[in-house]
Every structure is written in C-alpha cells, then in structure tokens.
Scaffold this active site. Structure first.
Site, PDB file in Angstrom:
ATOM      1  N   LYS A 104       0.803  -1.460   0.185  1.00 20.07           N
ATOM      2  CA  LYS A 104       0.163  -0.495   0.586  1.00 20.07           C
ATOM      3  C   LYS A 104       1.130   1.766   0.064  1.00 20.07           C
ATOM      4  O   LYS A 104       2.271   1.396   0.365  1.00 20.07           O
ATOM      5  CB  LYS A 104      -1.289  -0.182   1.327  1.00 20.07           C
ATOM      6  CG  LYS A 104      -2.381  -1.299   1.100  1.00 20.07           C
ATOM      7  CD  LYS A 104      -3.066  -1.192   1.963  1.00 20.07           C
ATOM      8  CE  LYS A 104      -4.309  -1.597   1.615  1.00 20.07           C
ATOM      9  NZ  LYS A 104      -5.699  -1.785   2.775  1.00 20.07           N
ATOM     10  N   ARG A 140      -3.369  -9.726   5.623  1.00 14.67           N
ATOM     11  CA  ARG A 140      -3.174 -10.705   4.897  1.00 14.67           C
ATOM     12  C   ARG A 140      -1.993  -9.577   3.164  1.00 14.67           C
ATOM     13  O   ARG A 140      -1.932  -8.875   3.424  1.00 14.67           O
ATOM     14  CB  ARG A 140      -4.945  -9.260   4.286  1.00 14.67           C
ATOM     15  CG  ARG A 140      -5.245  -9.130   3.116  1.00 14.67           C
ATOM     16  CD  ARG A 140      -6.421  -8.378   2.739  1.00 14.67           C
ATOM     17  NE  ARG A 140      -7.386  -8.934   1.631  1.00 14.67           N
ATOM     18  CZ  ARG A 140      -7.073  -8.081   0.366  1.00 14.67           C
ATOM     19  NH1 ARG A 140      -6.395  -6.963   0.919  1.00 14.67           N
ATOM     20  NH2 ARG A 140      -7.898  -8.249  -0.342  1.00 14.67           N
TER      21      ARG A 140
END
Length: 266
Positions: free
Chosen positions: A206, A240
């Site tokens: 991210k 995740r």
C-alpha cells in the site's frame, strides 16, 4: 491470508489473475507457499476505484469460489454487496471480508444465517473519494475502537456470535500516512474495551509503505514484509498479503525468536 485479485484494475497486480485457470494456479501457489487462507476479490477498492456492477462481480468471483472450495484452506471473499455475499456463501466461501463493515442494507441478513466468519473493516468515506481530502480524526485509534464497538454490538444483536467476528482497522481507507502508522503502532488499542477479537492487518504494497520508502507498488516487497512483522508483533492474528512465501519466512523467524525468549524464561 493470501490475496487473490480477480479484477482488471487492482492497484498492484491488476489483470494478472483474471482467467479461472490463472486464478486457480495462483491460489494453489499461495497455499504451497504457506497461506492459511485465501481472500478473493472481484472489485478493486483502491482509492479512486469505480464501483463494479453486481453481475460482473458475481461472474468474477463465484466460479473461483466454486473451483477452490475443495482446497484445504478457508476461502474469504472481499465484497460489500449483500447479493455477492449470499452467492459466494452458497458456493462454499468460509468468510466475508467487508470494507463497509456490514453497514449496507441487507448485509447482515446475507451473512447471519450461515456460520461464516465476518471481517469488519473501518473505512472513512468510500473508495472513490476516501483519499481526495485529508481525512480528519480527533483521535484515530479511539474513533476506530468506537466504530468497532458499535459494529460488534450491531452484529451480535443480529444474532451473530462474537466468535465469528474479526476486525480490520482499514489501512489506507480514509487515513493519512500518519494515521496509518498510528494504527499500526497501536493496533492492539483498536480492540473494543475488554474484547479480544482477531485483528486483521492489510498493508501489503500500500501507499503508506511507498510514502516512507519512495518506492512504487511493484517495489514494496521488503516494506510489506516489515509491516507484516510489525503487525504480528502488535497482535495481528491475520496478515493479508500479496507475497505469501516471503511473509511466511519472515514470520517464522519472528516466531522462532519469540519462542526462544519464552524458553529462556522457563
């Protein structure tokens, strides 16, 4: 939790795993690499992403769930649409991972009758606009803790046992870089008072990692692995990731170190 994007526009691996065969091969590779569960997503939720029509999302994810339901790990589906929830549960999914935290009309009805796991994520705003203006919190950790407490109350009042619930602070979903790192540093403090729900951390590749390293999405492996270890250290139960093998290796070293510490004290 290994990420299986069956979307043409995911920010990090868009379009690589669209075909059923490619998706299955990818899932099998992640399981071989040590994934304990697979998270299947048919709609990109990156900042600025447009919504996907219901029939298109169903066409992307249902065949993949059906094809994977006999693998030896649980299948999670990343969706906020009640009709998709219902369809994938019918197809054999084990968990619903909802960026809207089951707030949309019909979401609770779609999941309460099954015994699936539920991951409640915090998001400020919606994917299309959540990062357009600087998100503002008086105290990001306290506000997310209050949100989780409210959602847990709503779910349990709907008859969903607490044992089915996990929580995700939603890194990058309506948060500044600083908010994201506060939420990583104080991950355990996002738990509702007195509760002990499994916490999910999803930071893989991210922009919060790019902001610190200056690297683009394809070059964030080391940063993603470091974030995973930081999250595990602070109590994440589910991590995740896109890069399963590398994360599993790092977590094995972290666990061995923790174990050596425990042994030393006995």
């Amino acid at each position: 939790m290994g990420i299986l994007n069956v979307t043409p526009d995911s920010f990090s691996d868009g379009g690589r795993f669209i075909s059923r065969d490619a998706a299955l091969a990818r899932a099998e590779q992640m399981i071989a690499d040590g994934a304990d569960m697979i998270d299947i997503g048919g709609e990109s939720t990156r900042p600025g992403a447009p919504p996907v029509p219901l029939d298109e999302e169903l066409a992307r994810v249902v065949p993949i769930v059906e094809a994977l339901r006999d693998v030896q790990v649980p299948l999670s589906v990343d969706t906020y649409k009640p009709a998709v929830m219902q369809a994938v549960l019918d197809a054999g999914a084990d968990m619903i991972n909802d960026i809207w935290g089951f707030r949309r009309e019909g979401a609770l009805d779609a999941v309460k009758g099954s015994n699936c796991g539920l991951c409640v994520m915090h998001m400020l705003g919606e994917p299309r606009t959540m990062q357009l203006h600087d998100p503002i919190y008086a105290d990001v950790v306290a506000e997310i803790r209050a949100f989780f407490a409210e959602r847990v109350a709503a779910l349990t009042q709907a008859g969903i046992p607490a044992a089915r619930i996990s929580l995700d602070p939603g890194y990058g979903f309506g948060k500044t870089v600083e908010h994201n790192y506060q939420l990583l540093a104080r991950l355990a403090a996002t738990q509702p008072a007195g509760a002990n729900f499994p916490l999910l951390a999803g930071m893989s590749r991210k922009s919060m990692l790019g902001a610190i390293t200056g690297r683009n999405a394809g070059e964030r492996l080391a940063a993603s692995v470091a974030a995973a270890v930081c999250a595990a250290e602070r109590g994440a139960a589910i991590i995740r990731v896109h890069d399963v093998a590398e994360t599993v290796d790092a977590l094995k070293v972290w666990q061995a170190t923790k174990q050596a510490d425990v042994n030393r004290h006995h």
